[in-house]
Design an enzyme around this catalytic site. Structure first.
Site, PDB file in Angstrom:
ATOM      1  N   PHE A 126      17.691  78.491   0.338  1.00  0.00           N
ATOM      2  CA  PHE A 126      18.810  79.107  -0.373  1.00  0.00           C
ATOM      3  C   PHE A 126      19.543  80.004   0.638  1.00  0.00           C
ATOM      4  O   PHE A 126      18.919  80.788   1.355  1.00  0.00           O
ATOM      5  CB  PHE A 126      18.301  79.923  -1.558  1.00  0.00           C
ATOM      6  N   ASP A 195       9.265  82.725  -0.255  1.00  0.00           N
ATOM      7  CA  ASP A 195      10.215  83.049  -1.320  1.00  0.00           C
ATOM      8  C   ASP A 195       9.760  82.300  -2.571  1.00  0.00           C
ATOM      9  O   ASP A 195       9.727  81.060  -2.584  1.00  0.00           O
ATOM     10  CB  ASP A 195      11.639  82.644  -0.923  1.00  0.00           C
ATOM     11  N   TYR A 220      14.977  87.038 -12.592  1.00  0.00           N
ATOM     12  CA  TYR A 220      15.865  86.580 -13.676  1.00  0.00           C
ATOM     13  C   TYR A 220      15.749  85.100 -14.008  1.00  0.00           C
ATOM     14  O   TYR A 220      16.452  84.630 -14.902  1.00  0.00           O
ATOM     15  CB  TYR A 220      17.325  86.940 -13.374  1.00  0.00           C
ATOM     16  N   LYS A 221      14.899  84.364 -13.294  1.00  0.00           N
ATOM     17  CA  LYS A 221      14.762  82.932 -13.582  1.00  0.00           C
ATOM     18  C   LYS A 221      13.641  82.736 -14.609  1.00  0.00           C
ATOM     19  O   LYS A 221      13.793  83.142 -15.756  1.00  0.00           O
ATOM     20  CB  LYS A 221      14.510  82.178 -12.278  1.00  0.00           C
ATOM     21  N   ARG A 369      21.339  69.897 -11.561  1.00  0.00           N
ATOM     22  CA  ARG A 369      20.023  70.532 -11.557  1.00  0.00           C
ATOM     23  C   ARG A 369      19.637  70.942 -12.973  1.00  0.00           C
ATOM     24  O   ARG A 369      20.407  71.610 -13.665  1.00  0.00           O
ATOM     25  CB  ARG A 369      20.099  71.762 -10.643  1.00  0.00           C
TER      26      ARG A 369
END
Lengths: 410, 410
Positions: A126, A195, A220-221, A369
């Site tokens: 990312f 990560d 937040y995921k 996705r």
């Protein structure tokens, strides 16, 4: 959970759906496959946030630093996350953003390996991770070697200070085996920073068991901490006493409320804290994490595998004729909790899906996705999603035409 | 406000009290003098936070990044703060913590003055600033000269890259004249970074007018953003294009949603953003800032001066016989919006005050610190506070005895 676990993962998974899905607010008509970007809102958050604001802030005011234990929110929240990533609780703290935390632990890592001149990272990470790696390299005069993860092994020499790798790839969902990569880094004398942004809450991992050095991730995921929730970091207990991180704010001091002029780092992972921590965000994240309390990591993994496998099987059966490619590993053991499809018209299809209230997301250049959150997505929703894509491709003339046109040229 | 301003500051101030005090939640029986540590809760926050959580997150989900304009919260919130500190709006963004923001702008500053080897700072600054200054110095091989602010001028030579100074001292409330210090720094060819944590919302300042270079500050004191609210930073427009800051996360990229592998900083102050920003905290802070909408900076200053002067006058009249010293400037022009008293029994007195629901705070070694927030504190409360301290000293035998004992030895 014991009974469900005994009955096997599938049975446990089905049981888990009914029980945990119920705890989330799902807007009418929405089928949500973006929990890997922003998790659904836990119903309990509404009440709790109101309590933090009205009772703790409004009534308690500064006394709440003590009375409501605001001071220990980073540690208490971190301990809950630790349970999802295979870490003893005192090694994880929740604070700041993933990028800021990556900066802290990566600087600590390269200082622990001073003299070594290279950071190796995944070229497909990312972007924010790549940017931070570059900045740390610039500060310390290091060279960045950014290669596909599969090529990292051959680049691990005695010049490598640190390896930075995302456990579950943000586009493909490929899992990079934590044990294998950690051992390879250590064999070269390097440290590894993981990560876990697409891992925690979706895919169990075992930081301590793999003897990982550092890790970071977002709240937040799959952790459902809300938009821009605080992130977290992990530092292996064996390293902490020697760690020097540059964002050495007062909350990382051994005695913050002594207001000493000289910095003296806290003994434990607390030394990675910086400024005053976001009480509201941490409180919401902490509450959201309670939804994992009575769910086993085995059931999370089994459910995730079943959801992603169901999706892939249905894509093969219904969507392959429309030209959709599965861009995620077909081996479930190597696959995280989301699945990416590739299609030349991917962007347009996602737009059409959104009109029908199916929510996923799009990543350049052509990745569609879909996240499958073990705590709330269901097999029935997965079937509806594939049916909707099939219908869009079948009935939308413009899509078909554009798709054919594109196919003629590629 | 025009009418009130014409009628003079005192009248404007009285009018302002009634109007703005009404907008805060004040617990029954509490007299709150700690708005310089954690501001009272604006009533509107309760409703708004619930809206952000239920509507924007719960219903809107990821679409709220666009539909609820989550993406621009740092800029929109920053623009509101800019109006309170004398800055054109696009130069201020709200994000991260004060310590993290200080790290960013100070690194940018020393890079703009590379080759110079010294950072000068106030030895009595709030400790987290000293810690961050030390860390930046360590990264860049610089020397830190920490002296009392009044001695800074004689240390400003051609070796100085940057000066870091807090505008309003966190203990004494002394204001360090922004124009004088900024000019002195510039005369030596150095850049200056101001910490406005005890300034914004309590004392107007004029960053642009003084040609300041950088500034940082927190959101939870006079700005009433709640516990651990996001902080902010200011970078003068003339510097921004040349600024390189090391926490270069994806939100500081020129095109974050292109997911480019190479970092390209945003053109404006946005380049100082790092990771995903705390939506909940920013939303609450942004709303709290609206309470300044119809209040003039002149009235804020006039009210602050009147409140602190009333307090000092009453302390002189009633508390001097008990041995209290005013540790803040007696010249109102040099005084921020809080007043510190020193007393050997200061800590015990603060404890007694707390029992009577008068809330201030204590800073080592013997500072009793009282904040007077222009938006909600009143002259009547100030008189009650002094009366309470007088009563505590008069009626509490243990206090008097301990005080006398202490006085015998010092």
């Amino acid at each position: 959970m014991n009974q469900a676990s005994t009955a096997g993962p599938a049975s446990g998974a089905i049981d888990m759906f009914a029980r945990t899905r119920e705890r989330f607010f799902i807007p009418d008509g929405v089928r949500y496959f973006d929990g890997n970007s922003l998790g659904l809102m836990p119903k309990a958050v509404q009440l709790n946030a109101s309590n933090v604001i009205t009772h703790e802030w409004g009534h308690g005011l500064i006394h709440s630093w003590h009375d409501a234990e605001w001071r220990t929110l980073p540690q208490r929240t971190g301990a809950k996350i630790a349970a999802l990533i295979g870490a003893q609780p005192q090694q994880v703290i929740a604070c700041d953003s993933t990028s800021v935390n990556l900066f802290k632990v990566l600087v600590a890592a390269v200082r622990l390996r001073s003299g070594r001149k290279t950071i190796v990272t995944d070229a497909d990470a990312f972007p924010t991770d790549l940017y931070i790696v570059d900045q740390v390299a610039k500060l310390f005069g290091l060279t960045v070697v950014a290669v596909p993860a599969s090529q990292m092994f051959q680049r691990l020499g005695r010049d490598v200070a640190a390896v930075v790798l995302t456990h579950v790839d943000y586009r493909s969902a490929e899992i990079y085996d934590m044990q294998t990569y950690t051992q390879a880094a250590h064999a070269a004398g390097a440290l590894i920073v993981w990560d876990l942004s697409h891992t925690a809450g979706g895919v169990p991992c075992d930081l301590d068991g793999c003897e990982a050095d550092f890790a970071v991730g977002c709240g937040y995921k799959y952790l459902n901490g809300g938009p821009g929730a605080p992130a977290y970091l992990y530092a292996a207990a064996r390293h902490v006493a020697a760690c020097q991180q540059p964002l050495a704010g007062w909350f990382g001091h051994a005695k913050p409320f002594d207001f000493a002029q000289q910095y003296r780092p806290a003994e434990g992972t607390d030394r990675f804290l910086c400024g005053t921590n976001p009480v509201l965000g941490l409180s919401v994240l902490s509450l959201a994490l309670d939804l994992f309390d009575d769910v086993s990591l085995d059931d999370i993994r089994a459910t995730s595998r079943r959801l992603t496998q169901t999706f892939i099987d249905l894509v093969d059966a219904q969507l392959a004729p429309h030209g959709f490619d599965v861009a995620s590993p077909r081996d479930a053991a190597r696959r995280g909790s989301h699945v990416s499809l590739r299609h030349p018209q991917g962007y347009g299809v996602m737009q059409e899906l959104a009109k029908r209230r199916f929510i996923g997301d799009f990543r350049t250049p052509d990745y569609m996705r879909f996240g499958f959150a073990p705590l709330y997505n269901t097999g029935e929703e997965v079937a509806e999603l594939v049916g909707a894509i099939d219908d869009i491709m079948t009935t939308h003339a413009w899509d078909q035409a554009a798709y054919r046109q594109r196919r003629d040229f590629t």
